[in-house]
Design a protein around this motif. Sequence first.
Motif, short mmCIF file in Angstrom:
data_model
loop_
_atom_site.label_atom_id
_atom_site.label_comp_id
_atom_site.label_asym_id
_atom_site.label_seq_id
_atom_site.Cartn_x
_atom_site.Cartn_y
_atom_site.Cartn_z
N TRP A 1 0.86 -1.20 0.08
CA TRP A 1 0.02 0.10 0.16
C TRP A 1 0.76 1.36 -0.07
CZ3 TRP A 1 -5.14 -0.03 -0.60
CH2 TRP A 1 -5.92 -0.97 -0.60
N GLN A 2 0.41 2.49 -0.65
CA GLN A 2 1.20 3.60 -0.78
C GLN A 2 0.20 4.57 -0.23
OE1 GLN A 2 4.42 4.70 -1.58
NE2 GLN A 2 3.57 6.46 -0.61
N GLU A 3 0.61 5.39 0.61
CA GLU A 3 -0.34 6.38 1.50
C GLU A 3 -0.10 7.52 0.74
OE1 GLU A 3 -1.93 6.17 4.87
OE2 GLU A 3 -1.74 4.15 5.24
N TYR A 4 -0.78 8.75 0.16
CA TYR A 4 -0.62 10.09 -0.03
C TYR A 4 -0.68 10.86 0.99
CZ TYR A 4 -0.76 8.00 -4.93
OH TYR A 4 -0.48 7.20 -6.13
N ASP A 5 0.38 11.54 1.19
CA ASP A 5 0.38 12.69 2.24
C ASP A 5 -0.49 13.92 1.75
OD1 ASP A 5 2.34 11.21 3.65
OD2 ASP A 5 4.04 12.23 2.64
N GLU A 6 -0.39 14.14 0.49
CA GLU A 6 -1.23 15.40 -0.05
C GLU A 6 -2.76 15.23 -0.16
OE1 GLU A 6 0.34 13.30 -3.88
OE2 GLU A 6 1.05 13.51 -1.82
N HIS A 7 -3.08 13.86 0.18
CA HIS A 7 -4.66 13.42 0.11
C HIS A 7 -4.76 12.66 1.24
CE1 HIS A 7 -5.21 15.26 -3.84
NE2 HIS A 7 -4.36 14.61 -4.25
N ALA A 8 -4.98 13.23 2.37
CA ALA A 8 -5.10 12.45 3.90
C ALA A 8 -6.06 11.33 3.75
CB ALA A 8 -5.42 13.45 4.83
N GLY A 9 -5.67 10.18 4.20
CA GLY A 9 -6.46 8.96 4.07
C GLY A 9 -6.58 8.21 2.94
N LEU A 10 -5.98 8.67 1.72
CA LEU A 10 -6.19 7.90 0.60
C LEU A 10 -4.77 6.98 0.41
CD1 LEU A 10 -7.46 9.96 -2.37
CD2 LEU A 10 -8.54 8.17 -1.08
N ARG A 11 -4.94 5.74 0.07
CA ARG A 11 -3.99 5.08 -0.31
C ARG A 11 -4.20 3.96 -1.56
NH1 ARG A 11 -3.15 0.35 4.33
NH2 ARG A 11 -5.01 -0.60 4.13
N VAL A 12 -3.13 3.72 -2.15
CA VAL A 12 -3.06 3.08 -3.41
C VAL A 12 -2.45 1.52 -3.30
CG1 VAL A 12 -2.67 3.17 -5.76
CG2 VAL A 12 -3.48 4.83 -4.79
N ARG A 13 -2.93 0.53 -3.86
CA ARG A 13 -2.01 -0.70 -3.76
C ARG A 13 -2.05 -1.26 -5.33
NH1 ARG A 13 -4.17 -6.18 -1.30
NH2 ARG A 13 -2.21 -7.28 -1.15
N VAL A 14 -1.13 -1.75 -5.83
CA VAL A 14 -0.93 -2.49 -7.06
C VAL A 14 -0.71 -3.89 -6.45
CG1 VAL A 14 0.53 -2.96 -9.11
CG2 VAL A 14 -0.26 -0.42 -8.49
N HIS A 15 -1.55 -4.73 -7.09
CA HIS A 15 -1.60 -6.15 -6.74
C HIS A 15 -2.16 -7.14 -7.68
CE1 HIS A 15 -6.00 -5.96 -5.29
NE2 HIS A 15 -5.70 -5.01 -5.46
N ARG A 16 -1.86 -8.34 -7.33
CA ARG A 16 -2.62 -9.52 -8.31
C ARG A 16 -1.96 -9.33 -9.60
NH1 ARG A 16 -8.47 -11.17 -7.51
NH2 ARG A 16 -7.73 -12.62 -8.81
N LEU A 17 -0.72 -9.28 -9.78
CA LEU A 17 0.15 -9.47 -10.87
C LEU A 17 0.09 -10.83 -11.26
CD1 LEU A 17 1.82 -8.01 -13.06
CD2 LEU A 17 3.87 -8.20 -11.58
N GLU A 18 -0.65 -11.41 -12.33
CA GLU A 18 -0.63 -12.70 -12.66
C GLU A 18 -0.82 -12.98 -14.19
OE1 GLU A 18 -3.66 -13.93 -9.90
OE2 GLU A 18 -5.46 -12.97 -11.37
N ALA A 19 -0.20 -13.90 -14.69
CA ALA A 19 -0.63 -14.38 -16.01
C ALA A 19 -1.85 -14.76 -16.27
CB ALA A 19 0.50 -15.46 -16.46
N THR A 20 -2.62 -14.26 -17.26
CA THR A 20 -3.92 -14.77 -17.35
C THR A 20 -4.31 -14.16 -18.83
OG1 THR A 20 -6.38 -14.50 -16.45
CG2 THR A 20 -4.91 -12.53 -16.24
N GLU A 21 -5.47 -14.78 -19.23
CA GLU A 21 -6.11 -14.27 -20.63
C GLU A 21 -7.16 -13.23 -20.26
OE1 GLU A 21 -5.24 -15.17 -23.85
OE2 GLU A 21 -3.54 -15.93 -22.99
N PRO A 22 -7.45 -12.41 -21.11
CA PRO A 22 -8.28 -11.43 -20.86
C PRO A 22 -9.69 -11.87 -21.29
CG PRO A 22 -7.32 -10.99 -23.31
CD PRO A 22 -6.46 -12.08 -22.39
N PRO A 23 -10.89 -11.29 -20.31
CA PRO A 23 -12.27 -11.87 -20.46
C PRO A 23 -12.92 -11.83 -21.90
CG PRO A 23 -12.01 -9.77 -19.63
CD PRO A 23 -10.69 -10.13 -19.75
#
Length: 173
Positions: free
Chosen positions: A10-32
């Motif tokens: 998770w990455q918190e944003y100091d300039e936007h109190a309370g917001l955080r972002v996460r990049v996750h579930r990087l996986e090989a898969t076919e598009p829907p």
Amino acid sequence: MYEPNVVGDWQEYDEHAGLRVRVHRLEATEPPRGRDDAAAGLTYFSVRVTVENRGSGHSTIHLEDGQIDVRIGPDGEAAFIDWRNSQFIEGFDVYPLRRATAVLFAAGPEAALSQVDIQIQLRVDDDWADRRLWAGGIGLHEEPVGTHPPSTRDVLAHQVSNFLRDQAEEGTA
């Protein structure tokens, strides 16, 4: 010094109190909705980007094409982004204790997918947040002990992953 996040952090944003972002579930898969013809011969993968609001008020979130950059391999070449299959966050109000998730489908040569860098620039209430970077790769998951002897490449990838994770933890303390 700016250091990248490890995919899953998770990455918190100091300039936007309370917001955080996460990049996750990087996986090989076919598009829907099927493969794009331009991705012939490439290996597809997906990644999720989740924005969470832990603040007291709502924020309008934009995470669209052009705000996500995916680079692969040791030379940092651009991955093919499948815009048709990807799902973005376009002007969504994220209220306290709620989340919104974008799902990005991309493709690249299979040999280059062991190193994937994803850069995000979130737009919050018409203000641009600072760019943030996450580093990871397809196939860098930790294996249970004793499953097979690790190769030199597996050991190095594990050491790099641990180093980045340790550095990220020091920066959040």
